[in-house]
Design a protein around this motif. Structure first.
Motif, PDB file in Angstrom:
ATOM      1  N   PHE A 156       2.021   0.463   5.898  1.00  0.00           N
ATOM      2  CA  PHE A 156       2.644   0.037   6.932  1.00  0.00           C
ATOM      3  C   PHE A 156       1.501  -0.764   7.981  1.00  0.00           C
ATOM      4  O   PHE A 156       1.871  -1.615   8.464  1.00  0.00           O
ATOM      5  N   ALA A 157       0.448  -0.334   7.999  1.00  0.00           N
ATOM      6  CA  ALA A 157      -0.499  -0.738   8.562  1.00  0.00           C
ATOM      7  C   ALA A 157      -1.010  -2.394   8.133  1.00  0.00           C
ATOM      8  O   ALA A 157      -1.161  -3.458   8.858  1.00  0.00           O
ATOM      9  N   LEU A 158      -1.039  -2.629   6.889  1.00  0.00           N
ATOM     10  CA  LEU A 158      -1.120  -3.775   6.249  1.00  0.00           C
ATOM     11  C   LEU A 158       0.016  -4.704   6.614  1.00  0.00           C
ATOM     12  O   LEU A 158      -0.148  -5.867   6.927  1.00  0.00           O
ATOM     13  N   LEU A 159       1.151  -4.222   6.301  1.00  0.00           N
ATOM     14  CA  LEU A 159       2.286  -5.199   6.560  1.00  0.00           C
ATOM     15  C   LEU A 159       2.460  -5.581   8.108  1.00  0.00           C
ATOM     16  O   LEU A 159       2.479  -6.613   8.479  1.00  0.00           O
ATOM     17  N   GLN A 160       1.738  -4.642   9.019  1.00  0.00           N
ATOM     18  CA  GLN A 160       1.936  -4.968  10.443  1.00  0.00           C
ATOM     19  C   GLN A 160       0.805  -5.933  10.558  1.00  0.00           C
ATOM     20  O   GLN A 160       1.136  -7.101  11.409  1.00  0.00           O
ATOM     21  N   GLU A 161      -0.443  -6.138  10.013  1.00  0.00           N
ATOM     22  CA  GLU A 161      -1.376  -7.134  10.192  1.00  0.00           C
ATOM     23  C   GLU A 161      -0.764  -8.499   9.718  1.00  0.00           C
ATOM     24  O   GLU A 161      -0.635  -9.540  10.489  1.00  0.00           O
ATOM     25  N   LEU A 162       0.082  -8.421   8.819  1.00  0.00           N
ATOM     26  CA  LEU A 162       0.543  -9.729   8.214  1.00  0.00           C
ATOM     27  C   LEU A 162       1.726 -10.397   9.081  1.00  0.00           C
ATOM     28  O   LEU A 162       1.948 -11.342   9.231  1.00  0.00           O
ATOM     29  N   ILE A 163       2.418  -9.350   9.491  1.00  0.00           N
ATOM     30  CA  ILE A 163       3.753  -9.648  10.251  1.00  0.00           C
ATOM     31  C   ILE A 163       3.574 -10.158  11.772  1.00  0.00           C
ATOM     32  O   ILE A 163       4.340 -10.855  12.120  1.00  0.00           O
ATOM     33  N   ARG A 164       2.413  -9.627  12.083  1.00  0.00           N
ATOM     34  CA  ARG A 164       2.180 -10.208  13.365  1.00  0.00           C
ATOM     35  C   ARG A 164       1.811 -11.549  13.563  1.00  0.00           C
ATOM     36  O   ARG A 164       2.243 -12.329  14.609  1.00  0.00           O
ATOM     37  N   GLN A 165       1.345 -12.110  12.491  1.00  0.00           N
ATOM     38  CA  GLN A 165       0.809 -13.749  12.563  1.00  0.00           C
ATOM     39  C   GLN A 165       1.373 -14.284  11.247  1.00  0.00           C
ATOM     40  O   GLN A 165       0.644 -14.642  10.204  1.00  0.00           O
ATOM     41  N   PRO A 166       2.811 -14.573  11.146  1.00  0.00           N
ATOM     42  CA  PRO A 166       3.247 -15.295   9.970  1.00  0.00           C
ATOM     43  C   PRO A 166       2.564 -16.730   9.752  1.00  0.00           C
ATOM     44  O   PRO A 166       2.363 -17.351  10.731  1.00  0.00           O
ATOM     45  N   ASP A 167       2.431 -17.087   8.548  1.00  0.00           N
ATOM     46  CA  ASP A 167       1.566 -18.403   8.286  1.00  0.00           C
ATOM     47  C   ASP A 167       0.030 -18.384   8.392  1.00  0.00           C
ATOM     48  O   ASP A 167      -0.306 -19.389   7.982  1.00  0.00           O
ATOM     49  N   ARG A 168      -0.400 -17.299   8.928  1.00  0.00           N
ATOM     50  CA  ARG A 168      -1.770 -17.263   9.031  1.00  0.00           C
ATOM     51  C   ARG A 168      -2.352 -16.676   8.075  1.00  0.00           C
ATOM     52  O   ARG A 168      -2.187 -15.476   7.739  1.00  0.00           O
ATOM     53  N   VAL A 169      -3.343 -17.210   7.280  1.00  0.00           N
ATOM     54  CA  VAL A 169      -3.864 -16.859   6.052  1.00  0.00           C
ATOM     55  C   VAL A 169      -5.280 -15.764   6.738  1.00  0.00           C
ATOM     56  O   VAL A 169      -5.933 -16.060   7.506  1.00  0.00           O
ATOM     57  N   LEU A 170      -5.104 -14.559   6.010  1.00  0.00           N
ATOM     58  CA  LEU A 170      -6.333 -13.700   6.299  1.00  0.00           C
ATOM     59  C   LEU A 170      -6.906 -13.074   5.168  1.00  0.00           C
ATOM     60  O   LEU A 170      -6.421 -12.744   4.007  1.00  0.00           O
ATOM     61  N   THR A 171      -8.216 -13.218   5.083  1.00  0.00           N
ATOM     62  CA  THR A 171      -9.035 -13.030   4.172  1.00  0.00           C
ATOM     63  C   THR A 171      -9.057 -11.583   3.643  1.00  0.00           C
ATOM     64  O   THR A 171      -8.884 -10.760   4.481  1.00  0.00           O
ATOM     65  N   ARG A 172      -9.642 -11.363   2.479  1.00  0.00           N
ATOM     66  CA  ARG A 172      -9.817  -9.698   1.989  1.00  0.00           C
ATOM     67  C   ARG A 172     -10.503  -9.118   3.069  1.00  0.00           C
ATOM     68  O   ARG A 172     -10.392  -8.088   3.449  1.00  0.00           O
ATOM     69  N   GLU A 173     -11.756  -9.789   3.260  1.00  0.00           N
ATOM     70  CA  GLU A 173     -12.668  -9.253   4.483  1.00  0.00           C
ATOM     71  C   GLU A 173     -12.027  -8.919   5.497  1.00  0.00           C
ATOM     72  O   GLU A 173     -12.273  -7.671   5.998  1.00  0.00           O
ATOM     73  N   GLN A 174     -11.190  -9.674   6.253  1.00  0.00           N
ATOM     74  CA  GLN A 174     -10.458  -9.304   7.629  1.00  0.00           C
ATOM     75  C   GLN A 174      -9.716  -8.345   7.562  1.00  0.00           C
ATOM     76  O   GLN A 174      -9.557  -7.581   8.565  1.00  0.00           O
ATOM     77  N   LEU A 175      -8.909  -8.116   6.292  1.00  0.00           N
ATOM     78  CA  LEU A 175      -7.922  -7.035   6.510  1.00  0.00           C
ATOM     79  C   LEU A 175      -8.565  -6.001   6.093  1.00  0.00           C
ATOM     80  O   LEU A 175      -8.201  -4.791   6.722  1.00  0.00           O
ATOM     81  N   VAL A 176      -9.853  -5.795   5.320  1.00  0.00           N
ATOM     82  CA  VAL A 176     -10.357  -4.494   5.004  1.00  0.00           C
ATOM     83  C   VAL A 176     -11.092  -4.064   6.400  1.00  0.00           C
ATOM     84  O   VAL A 176     -10.778  -2.848   6.557  1.00  0.00           O
ATOM     85  N   GLU A 177     -11.567  -4.800   7.200  1.00  0.00           N
ATOM     86  CA  GLU A 177     -12.207  -4.735   8.481  1.00  0.00           C
ATOM     87  C   GLU A 177     -11.134  -3.938   9.362  1.00  0.00           C
ATOM     88  O   GLU A 177     -11.621  -3.201  10.014  1.00  0.00           O
ATOM     89  N   ARG A 178     -10.024  -4.732   9.393  1.00  0.00           N
ATOM     90  CA  ARG A 178      -8.757  -4.217  10.371  1.00  0.00           C
ATOM     91  C   ARG A 178      -8.036  -2.584   9.764  1.00  0.00           C
ATOM     92  O   ARG A 178      -7.602  -2.198  11.009  1.00  0.00           O
ATOM     93  N   LEU A 179      -8.366  -2.678   8.546  1.00  0.00           N
ATOM     94  CA  LEU A 179      -7.338  -1.385   8.001  1.00  0.00           C
ATOM     95  C   LEU A 179      -8.337  -0.177   7.864  1.00  0.00           C
ATOM     96  O   LEU A 179      -7.669   0.868   7.790  1.00  0.00           O
ATOM     97  N   TYR A 180      -9.511  -0.322   7.756  1.00  0.00           N
ATOM     98  CA  TYR A 180     -10.632   0.900   7.455  1.00  0.00           C
ATOM     99  C   TYR A 180     -11.655   0.825   8.389  1.00  0.00           C
ATOM    100  O   TYR A 180     -12.204   0.039   8.782  1.00  0.00           O
ATOM    101  N   SER A 181     -11.928   2.313   8.813  1.00  0.00           N
ATOM    102  CA  SER A 181     -12.883   2.365   9.762  1.00  0.00           C
ATOM    103  C   SER A 181     -14.042   2.628   9.105  1.00  0.00           C
ATOM    104  O   SER A 181     -14.022   2.999   7.663  1.00  0.00           O
TER     105      SER A 181
END
Length: 220
Positions: free
Chosen positions: A155-180
């Protein structure tokens, strides 16, 4: 979404971490002004929850310094001070919202969702892309009107992606936003979550740009 919590009350902090994590935030919890100042200098939280009174300073002074340095992330101020002048001081110092202790965690979560919408200039409380809808308040995802069961991390991963359609997020950006900080992360954990989302929502929902990252295209 990466959230920095600055709160020195241990019992309250533990309760907030539990509630925020359950909501899908990647929470970094600190208990002093010094640690918070150091953390913001090297990380980029998406949103902050900041206590007014800390053992080595005040959240007000922290916030003033961060705003002078250009911190743009929304800040929710927590305090036991409920006088009008105190609320005005907090808001004029750079807080985006102000919550008086004691409070219900549900209200805090609702205020954080509102701050997130404001940050994205989003009017509707539900994210949508074609037939796909994500409701943060209800923690619910539907595809073509049918509910889809997702794990907390999916759910958290989907939320990061659906917030900004068409914007590429790197693996590093997603890991930083999903994991403390301190969370154990297997090398292919993110890829596993992407794979599960594609199985549940369709292969076209998330595109991989090899060597770059992931993107959710606008769906029809």
């Amino acid at each position: 979404m990466r959230l920095l919590l600055v709160e020195d009350d241990v019992l309250l902090g533990q309760g907030l971490v539990t509630a925020l994590t359950r909501e899908g935030y990647a929470v970094d919890w600190l208990q002093s002004a010094l640690d918070a100042r150091r953390a913001v200098a090297v990380t980029h939280p998406d949103i902050l929850v900041l206590d007014w009174q800390l053992p080595d300073g005040t959240g007000i002074e922290l916030l003033k310094g961060w705003r002078r340095e250009g911190l743009a992330a929304p800040v929710l101020m927590l305090t036991a001070r409920d006088a009008l002048d105190d609320r005005i001081t907090g808001l004029d110092s750079g807080a985006d919202d102000y919550l008086v202790k004691p409070f219900e965690s549900r209200e805090m979560l609702a205020r954080l969702r509102a701050l997130s919408r404001r940050q994205l200039a989003q009017v509707e409380p539900v994210f949508s892309n074609g037939p796909l809808c994500l409701d943060p308040a209800r923690h619910q995802v539907t595809l073509g009107g049918e509910p889809v069961a997702l794990s907390r991390r999916e759910f958290a991963l989907l939320q990061e992606l659906i917030r900004q359609p068409d914007r590429v997020l790197t693996r590093e950006q997603l890991v930083e936003r999903l994991y403390s900080w301190g969370e154990e992360l297997e090398s292919n954990a993110l890829e596993v979550h992407v794979h599960h989302l594609r199985k549940k929502l369709g292969s076209e929902v998330i595109k991989t740009l090899r060597g770059v990252g992931y993107v959710m295209p606008k769906l029809s």
